[in-house]
Design an enzyme around this catalytic site. Structure first.
Site, short mmCIF file in Angstrom:
data_model
loop_
_atom_site.label_atom_id
_atom_site.label_comp_id
_atom_site.label_asym_id
_atom_site.label_seq_id
_atom_site.Cartn_x
_atom_site.Cartn_y
_atom_site.Cartn_z
N LYS A 153 0.83 -1.21 0.00
CA LYS A 153 0.00 0.00 0.00
C LYS A 153 0.87 1.26 0.00
O LYS A 153 0.61 2.18 -0.77
CB LYS A 153 -0.90 -0.05 1.24
CG LYS A 153 -1.76 1.16 1.50
CD LYS A 153 -2.87 0.82 2.48
CE LYS A 153 -2.48 0.95 3.93
NZ LYS A 153 -2.41 2.34 4.42
N SER A 154 1.88 1.29 0.84
CA SER A 154 2.71 2.51 0.93
C SER A 154 3.42 2.79 -0.39
O SER A 154 3.47 3.93 -0.87
CB SER A 154 3.77 2.35 2.03
OG SER A 154 3.17 2.31 3.28
N ARG A 179 2.94 5.99 -3.33
CA ARG A 179 4.09 6.79 -3.74
C ARG A 179 4.34 6.74 -5.24
O ARG A 179 4.62 7.77 -5.87
CB ARG A 179 5.34 6.34 -2.97
CG ARG A 179 5.30 6.77 -1.49
CD ARG A 179 6.21 5.91 -0.64
NE ARG A 179 6.35 6.40 0.72
CZ ARG A 179 5.44 6.28 1.68
NH1 ARG A 179 4.28 5.69 1.42
NH2 ARG A 179 5.66 6.74 2.90
N ARG A 215 -8.12 13.13 12.30
CA ARG A 215 -6.69 12.79 12.47
C ARG A 215 -5.79 14.02 12.30
O ARG A 215 -6.08 14.92 11.52
CB ARG A 215 -6.32 11.68 11.47
CG ARG A 215 -7.08 10.39 11.83
CD ARG A 215 -6.72 9.25 10.94
NE ARG A 215 -5.32 8.88 11.06
CZ ARG A 215 -4.72 8.02 10.26
NH1 ARG A 215 -5.38 7.45 9.27
NH2 ARG A 215 -3.45 7.72 10.43
N GLN A 244 4.86 9.44 6.79
CA GLN A 244 3.90 10.32 6.09
C GLN A 244 4.34 11.77 6.17
O GLN A 244 4.28 12.50 5.18
CB GLN A 244 2.50 10.14 6.68
CG GLN A 244 1.93 8.75 6.41
CD GLN A 244 0.53 8.57 6.95
OE1 GLN A 244 -0.04 9.47 7.56
NE2 GLN A 244 -0.03 7.40 6.71
N ASP A 259 2.16 -0.69 12.15
CA ASP A 259 0.86 -1.19 11.70
C ASP A 259 0.58 -2.62 12.18
O ASP A 259 -0.54 -3.10 12.09
CB ASP A 259 0.78 -1.14 10.16
CG ASP A 259 0.73 0.31 9.66
OD1 ASP A 259 0.38 1.21 10.46
OD2 ASP A 259 1.04 0.54 8.48
N LYS A 288 -4.28 6.63 14.82
CA LYS A 288 -4.41 5.94 13.52
C LYS A 288 -5.89 5.97 13.11
O LYS A 288 -6.65 6.78 13.61
CB LYS A 288 -3.87 4.51 13.65
CG LYS A 288 -2.35 4.46 13.86
CD LYS A 288 -1.60 4.91 12.63
CE LYS A 288 -0.10 4.91 12.81
NZ LYS A 288 0.59 5.54 11.68
N ARG A 341 -6.05 2.56 18.28
CA ARG A 341 -5.79 1.12 18.17
C ARG A 341 -5.39 0.49 19.51
O ARG A 341 -5.44 -0.73 19.65
CB ARG A 341 -4.74 0.84 17.09
CG ARG A 341 -5.29 1.07 15.70
CD ARG A 341 -4.30 0.75 14.61
NE ARG A 341 -4.96 0.87 13.31
CZ ARG A 341 -4.32 1.01 12.15
NH1 ARG A 341 -3.00 1.07 12.13
NH2 ARG A 341 -5.00 1.10 11.03
N ARG A 380 -7.09 -2.74 10.30
CA ARG A 380 -6.05 -3.56 10.96
C ARG A 380 -6.60 -4.25 12.21
O ARG A 380 -6.18 -5.36 12.53
CB ARG A 380 -4.83 -2.71 11.31
CG ARG A 380 -4.23 -1.99 10.09
CD ARG A 380 -2.78 -2.29 9.84
NE ARG A 380 -2.35 -1.62 8.63
CZ ARG A 380 -2.16 -2.21 7.46
NH1 ARG A 380 -2.35 -3.51 7.32
NH2 ARG A 380 -1.79 -1.51 6.40
C1 S3P Z 1 2.50 4.98 6.05
C2 S3P Z 1 3.16 5.32 7.20
C3 S3P Z 1 2.71 4.93 8.55
C4 S3P Z 1 1.69 3.81 8.51
C5 S3P Z 1 0.66 3.99 7.43
C6 S3P Z 1 1.30 4.13 6.07
C7 S3P Z 1 3.04 5.46 4.76
O1 S3P Z 1 2.16 6.06 9.17
O2 S3P Z 1 1.05 3.69 9.77
O3 S3P Z 1 -0.22 2.85 7.42
O4 S3P Z 1 2.68 4.92 3.71
O5 S3P Z 1 3.85 6.39 4.79
P1 S3P Z 1 3.12 7.14 9.89
O6 S3P Z 1 4.20 7.42 8.95
O7 S3P Z 1 2.31 8.36 10.16
O8 S3P Z 1 3.56 6.46 11.15
#
Ligand code: S3P
Length: 425
Positions: A20-21, A25, A120, A167, A311, A338, A342, A384
């Site tokens: 996913k990350s 990107r 958030r 992030q 996560d 989150k 959680r 999650r």
């Molecule tokens: C992510 C970074 C994480 C993660 C999220 C995805 C990302 O958050 O919890 O599910 O893709 O950069 P944080 O960077 O805010 O910890």
């Protein structure tokens, strides 16, 4: 609501869908490139769909061509002014990364999301972006979505983030790609480094030394990538394979970036029988994971390893209920902001199942092993938590009823289908 029964046996070989990350990107970078980029194996979750929808609204062409997603970008400053509010759904990654990119465009846009996302914290990206010259307004004194962003020309800054968050880091680095001069970001501890690996691989004017990343405005080429399997999705099956008494599982082509695999290292420290075979390197290491049932001993986690398994912490709480001794997790207050809180979410539900688990302000403490009881459970609208509780229900005695199981579609729509493939009577 879904009824879940303990499985007699777990066995098989699985391919989990794309990370996913990385998917967020590559889509964003391709939208800033000039020309066609091709991706296979992108995450099919609703979060990545949110990023695609927003990029389309901003004028990027995104099409399906056979197995590939083709993204046609028009260049670094070519986003078109959207006619409606841009909806990031449940996705914090979409909201934060896109805020960074839109801040440096030549258009006005409003970003919003669902009820969870609108609660958030956004100041963590608005503050550094404002230092770069960004013009952003939000609810609650610029802290919450919806955000109104009036794109403008940005300039580089030197920024120290108070929180280890990929992030935040990525929002600043993406804005840095569009800014004048040099932008540096220093984090207090390493967070996932997919952005840095992509920047390096794509030949940007980018360096990383220790905890400091430095980007200069760079030309963004169109590119192609096969997105590797998501470790965070694989983790549910790895846990099941280790904890179930009758199991034998192989997970193929999983992303094994060390900034993501803290869960694997902790499991191995607990005594888990897990073997890894690396099959490809660069820009991300990829490999196969072989899992066997194992007797586990609980361990203490250090604050430094939290970002590499952030996560997976709800799932680790489930693992803790099945291992001998005490597991103490601290330094994880990020879990409270989150998609849901959680810490409260997982602790309250595992308590219902009979686990010896208590909340801490910034984590939890769990004592095992305990035979969990099948119970009525809720995901609290968090993907999650839904998947971690499904693993717990698979190990419990008797039937569980899980409310809000549909939230798995946020990151892993294939979860229950793949689970049924490996579940045997
Ligand atoms: C992510 C970074 C994480 C993660 C999220 C995805 C990302 O958050 O919890 O599910 O893709 O950069 P944080 O960077 O805010 O910890």
């Amino acid at each position: 609501m879904m009824r879940i029964f303990p499985a007699g046996k777990i066995s098989g070989t699985l391919h989990v869908p794309g990370d996913k990350s990385i998917s967020h990107r590559v889509l964003i970078l391709a939208s800033l490139a000039k020309g066609e980029s091709f991706f296979s194996g992108l995450s099919t979750g609703a979060d990545v769909q949110s990023t695609m929808n927003v990029l389309c609204r901003l004028g990027t062409k995104i099409e399906l061509d056979g197995e590939n997603i083709v993204v046609t970008g028009k260049g670094r400053f070519a986003y078109r002014e959207p006619k409606t509010v841009l909806d990031c759904g449940n996705s914090g990654t979409s909201a934060r990364l896109l805020t960074g990119v839109i801040a440096g465009q030549k258009c006005f846009a409003v970003l919003s999301g669902d009820e969870s996302l609108r609660s958030r914290p956004m100041k963590r990206v608005i503050a550094p972006l404002s230092e770069m010259g960004a013009r952003i307004w939000g609810r609650k004194k610029n802290a919450l979505l919806p955000l109104a962003i009036l794109g403008t020309s940005l300039h580089g800054i030197e920024y120290h983030t108070p929180t280890a968050s990929a992030q935040i880091k990525t929002a600043i680095l993406l804005a840095g790609l569009l800014a004048e001069g040099e932008t540096t970001v220093t984090e207090p501890a390493p967070s996932r480094d997919h952005t840095e690996r992509l920047f390096h691989w794509l030949g940007f004017s980018f360096t990383k030394q220790g905890l400091t990343s430095k980007i200069e405005p760079s030309n963004i080429p169109a590119f192609s990538m096969a997105v590797p399997g998501d470790f965070s999705s694989a983790a549910y099956f790895i846990a099941l394979g280790v904890l179930h008494k009758k199991s034998r599982l192989t997970l193929k082509s999983v992303n094994l970036n060390p900034t993501r695999t803290g869960f694997l290292q902790v499991l191995q420290r607990m005594g888990a029988d897990i073997r890894i075979e690396i099959t490809a390197e660069g820009p991300e290491p990829v490999g196969d994971v072989f899992v066997e049932p194992s007797a586990l001993q609980n361990v203490e986690l250090t604050a430094a390893e939290i970002p590499s398994l952030i996560d997976e912490l709800p799932l680790l709480a489930v693992v803790g209920t099945q291992a001998h001794g005490e597991m103490r997790v601290t330094g994880a207050k990020e879990l409270r902001v989150k998609e849901s809180d959680r810490i409260t979410g997982i602790v309250s539900q595992l308590k219902r199942m009979g686990a010896g688990i208590e909340e801490l302000p910034d984590g939890f403490v769990v004592e095992g092993p305990v035979k969990l009881r099948g119970s009525a459970l809720t995901s609290n609208q968090d993907h999650r938590i839904a998947m971690a509780l499904t693993v717990a229900a698979y190990l419990a005695g008797g039937e569980s009823k899980l409310f809000g199981e549909k939230w798995v579609t946020i990151s892993f729509p294939e979860f229950y289908r793949l689970l049924s493939q490996i579940s045997k009577e």
